[in-house]
Scaffold this motif. Structure first.
Motif, PDB file in Angstrom:
ATOM      1  N   ASP A 175       6.084   0.596   2.871  1.00 49.39           N
ATOM      2  CA  ASP A 175       4.794   0.697   3.551  1.00 49.39           C
ATOM      3  C   ASP A 175       4.888   1.795   4.606  1.00 49.39           C
ATOM      4  O   ASP A 175       5.512   1.627   5.654  1.00 49.39           O
ATOM      5  N   GLU A 176       4.268   2.938   4.305  1.00 46.31           N
ATOM      6  CA  GLU A 176       4.329   4.077   5.228  1.00 46.31           C
ATOM      7  C   GLU A 176       3.778   3.725   6.616  1.00 46.31           C
ATOM      8  O   GLU A 176       4.229   4.276   7.620  1.00 46.31           O
ATOM      9  N   PHE A 177       2.793   2.824   6.686  1.00 47.23           N
ATOM     10  CA  PHE A 177       2.227   2.454   7.990  1.00 47.23           C
ATOM     11  C   PHE A 177       3.255   1.720   8.856  1.00 47.23           C
ATOM     12  O   PHE A 177       3.192   1.769  10.079  1.00 47.23           O
ATOM     13  N   ARG A 186       0.842  -1.199   0.000  1.00 41.72           N
ATOM     14  CA  ARG A 186       0.000   0.000   0.000  1.00 41.72           C
ATOM     15  C   ARG A 186       0.876   1.247   0.000  1.00 41.72           C
ATOM     16  O   ARG A 186       2.043   1.205   0.400  1.00 41.72           O
ATOM     17  N   ASN A 187       0.286   2.347  -0.432  1.00 43.87           N
ATOM     18  CA  ASN A 187       0.944   3.646  -0.342  1.00 43.87           C
ATOM     19  C   ASN A 187       0.044   4.577   0.458  1.00 43.87           C
ATOM     20  O   ASN A 187      -1.175   4.511   0.363  1.00 43.87           O
ATOM     21  N   VAL A 188       0.685   5.430   1.253  1.00 45.32           N
ATOM     22  CA  VAL A 188      -0.054   6.460   1.984  1.00 45.32           C
ATOM     23  C   VAL A 188       0.592   7.794   1.659  1.00 45.32           C
ATOM     24  O   VAL A 188       1.795   7.974   1.881  1.00 45.32           O
ATOM     25  N   GLY A 189      -0.162   8.697   1.093  1.00 41.19           N
ATOM     26  CA  GLY A 189       0.376  10.008   0.751  1.00 41.19           C
ATOM     27  C   GLY A 189      -0.672  11.081   0.956  1.00 41.19           C
ATOM     28  O   GLY A 189      -1.850  10.784   1.160  1.00 41.19           O
ATOM     29  N   GLN A 225       4.503  10.612  -8.589  1.00 41.29           N
ATOM     30  CA  GLN A 225       4.215  10.207  -7.215  1.00 41.29           C
ATOM     31  C   GLN A 225       3.724   8.761  -7.174  1.00 41.29           C
ATOM     32  O   GLN A 225       3.295   8.207  -8.177  1.00 41.29           O
ATOM     33  N   HIS A 226       3.766   8.178  -5.992  1.00 39.65           N
ATOM     34  CA  HIS A 226       3.418   6.760  -5.878  1.00 39.65           C
ATOM     35  C   HIS A 226       1.972   6.496  -6.293  1.00 39.65           C
ATOM     36  O   HIS A 226       1.675   5.491  -6.931  1.00 39.65           O
ATOM     37  N   ILE A 227       1.077   7.424  -5.966  1.00 38.27           N
ATOM     38  CA  ILE A 227      -0.317   7.234  -6.379  1.00 38.27           C
ATOM     39  C   ILE A 227      -0.414   7.304  -7.912  1.00 38.27           C
ATOM     40  O   ILE A 227      -1.260   6.646  -8.523  1.00 38.27           O
TER      41      ILE A 227
END
Ligand code: MN
Length: 469
Positions: free
Chosen positions: A215-217, A151-154, A174-176
């Motif tokens: 994984d930003e989380f 997953r990605n978090v941005g 960007q990742h998204i």
């Protein structure tokens, strides 16, 4: 870890005035933006976070400015401001994967279908009169790579378009952007979940840039020193932090684009209208007494620049050390440069070409950062622009100490590039070697030891700052 929720942070910041309430009704169409601009013109260390208790047209309170100073940022991490980078480097080296729980505060209210109405939220217009609509600024946007399943978090801007629709700005690098290209190639819509007001470390990791498939989380878990608790979404195959105040779930149709923006962007100018996907909201879940969390994003000084700058300083410092660059003691990504354009690096100089090695390492490891890189000796306070300019003034000869690299990597949004060349993503780089090239005399003025003694008995002198106005 000091705080596990937005409300825990707010309660603590209230105790000493680091967060203050606005009790009167405030208009989200213009007034929130103007009040927060006024707050951000206070010296950084004195800016409070602001909780607007009553927003016209909404039943929810609005909190802005939680990441407005290094002081609160450090407090969230449970360290002093000088230890922020150390805490971050530890988290990057020791990520803690999230754990799944079956429920949480973000599920107290579950709304689907007709019950979804984003226009009930206190969403401000950040550049009144110029932004095309109110924007949800500061949501941690979660997507999943359809191939790697990471997953990605941005943090991406979201134009409020109606009761169950938002615009979603997608930048290709960007990742998204990477995720959306993969979904589009498969002919699939992209599932999206947005968390507002989660555990306060979540915005810190969402604002930072990491290599793809990080994984930003898990980095958030590293910062907390304990796993982040995630819950499954109701209508999309994604997970969000269980303690979020509000979660918005939806699906982005990547085939049918719509005009999105103008929006006043973080570099300080209006960003023009462009074509972007629309997110169709399938569910909203929230806490019963939810607080709407937003980040002030506009011309610096702004919260988004503060947040992104501090988070990226640590990741840049970590990346330089990871490359084996020696002697780098600290890195600062400056706020006036929107926390991307200007980088200041402190070094313990090892040899005459060392400052140039450091500059080229910055450009190599973060090509989009540091249009200007100033390298100083490590006795300079790199977060004090006054001290940095003093270093430049007393050490630099233009012919000898400037490094210019034409046509390096740049940012499409850089308005200093000729309009017809902007889509090439090119920019010149400027390096400034502001280190001393030979032994200098000692600096003039009372030194640290005497200053510390005066500080300890400061009230006794009876001197206070002159009040403004
Ligand atoms: Mn990412």
């Amino acid at each position: 870890m000091p705080y596990d929720s937005l409300k825990a942070l707010i309660a603590d910041l209230e105790k000493d005035g680091s967060l203050q309430h606005v009790p009167i009704e405030v208009d989200p169409a213009w007034e929130v933006a103007a009040v927060m601009r006024r707050v951000f013109r206070m010296p950084q260390a004195q800016r409070p976070a602001v909780l607007f208790d009553r927003i016209k047209g909404s039943d929810l309170p609005l909190v802005v400015g939680l990441y407005g100073s290094r002081r609160t940022y450090a407090r969230i991490l449970g360290v002093t401001p000088t230890r922020i980078n150390e805490r971050w480097l530890h988290a990057l080296a020791h990520p803690v994967p999230p754990v799944f729980v079956s429920g949480g505060p973000c599920k107290e209210v579950v709304l689907r279908g007709e019950a979804v109405d984003l226009t009930r939220f206190p969403v401000p217009t950040w550049t009144p009169g110029r932004d095309i609509a109110p924007y949800i600024a500061g949501a941690s946007v979660v997507t999943r790579d359809p191939e790697s399943h990471v997953r990605n978090v941005g943090i991406y801007r979201l134009q409020l378009k109606g009761r169950d629709r938002t615009g979603l700005n997608i930048n290709p690098p960007q990742h998204i952007g990477i995720h959306s290209r993969k979904y589009r190639a498969r002919g699939q819509p992209m599932q999206v979940a947005m968390a507002l007001g989660a555990d306060p470390v979540v915005s810190m990791v969402a604002a930072a840039k990491f290599p793809p498939d990080t994984d930003e989380f898990a980095i958030a878990g590293g910062l907390r020193g304990a796993p982040l608790e995630l819950v499954k979404c109701e209508t999309v195959d994604l997970e969000v932090p269980a303690t979020a105040e509000i979660v918005i779930e939806g699906t982005a149709d990547l085939e049918h684009l719509e005009p999105e923006a103008p929006f006043g962007e973080y570099m300080g100018y209006m960003s023009p209208q462009r074509l972007n996907p629309v997110l169709r909201v399938t569910a909203v879940t929230c806490q019963r007494r939810a607080i709407f969390h937003a980040l002030l994003s506009q011309k610096p000084p702004s919260e988004s620049s503060m947040l992104r700058g501090i988070s990226n300083e640590a990741s840049l410092l970590g990346a330089l050390r990871g490359m084996g660059v020696k002697g780098v003691t600290d890195v600062h990504v400056t706020e006036p440069g929107g926390a991307v354009m200007h980088v200041v690096v402190a070094i313990q100089k090892l040899h005459p070409a060392h400052p140039r090695e450091v500059m080229t390492a910055v450009w190599g490891v973060r090509p989009y950062y540091g249009k200007q890189v100033i390298v100083v000796d490590d006795d300079i306070d790199i977060r004090d622009p006054f001290d940095v300019e003093w270093a430049v003034a007393t050490t630099v000869q233009a012919r000898r100490d400037l490094v210019i690299i034409p046509d390096h990597t740049g940012r499409r949004s850089d308005l200093s590039v000729e309009p017809e060349r902007r889509d090439q993503d090119r920019s010149d780089k400027l390096g400034v070697d502001a280190t001393r090239k030979w032994p200098y005399p000692a600096p003039a003025g009372a030194g640290p030891e005497h200053l510390a003694r005066v500080e300890a008995r400061w009230p006794e002198y009876g001197i206070r700052e002159v009040e403004r106005e």
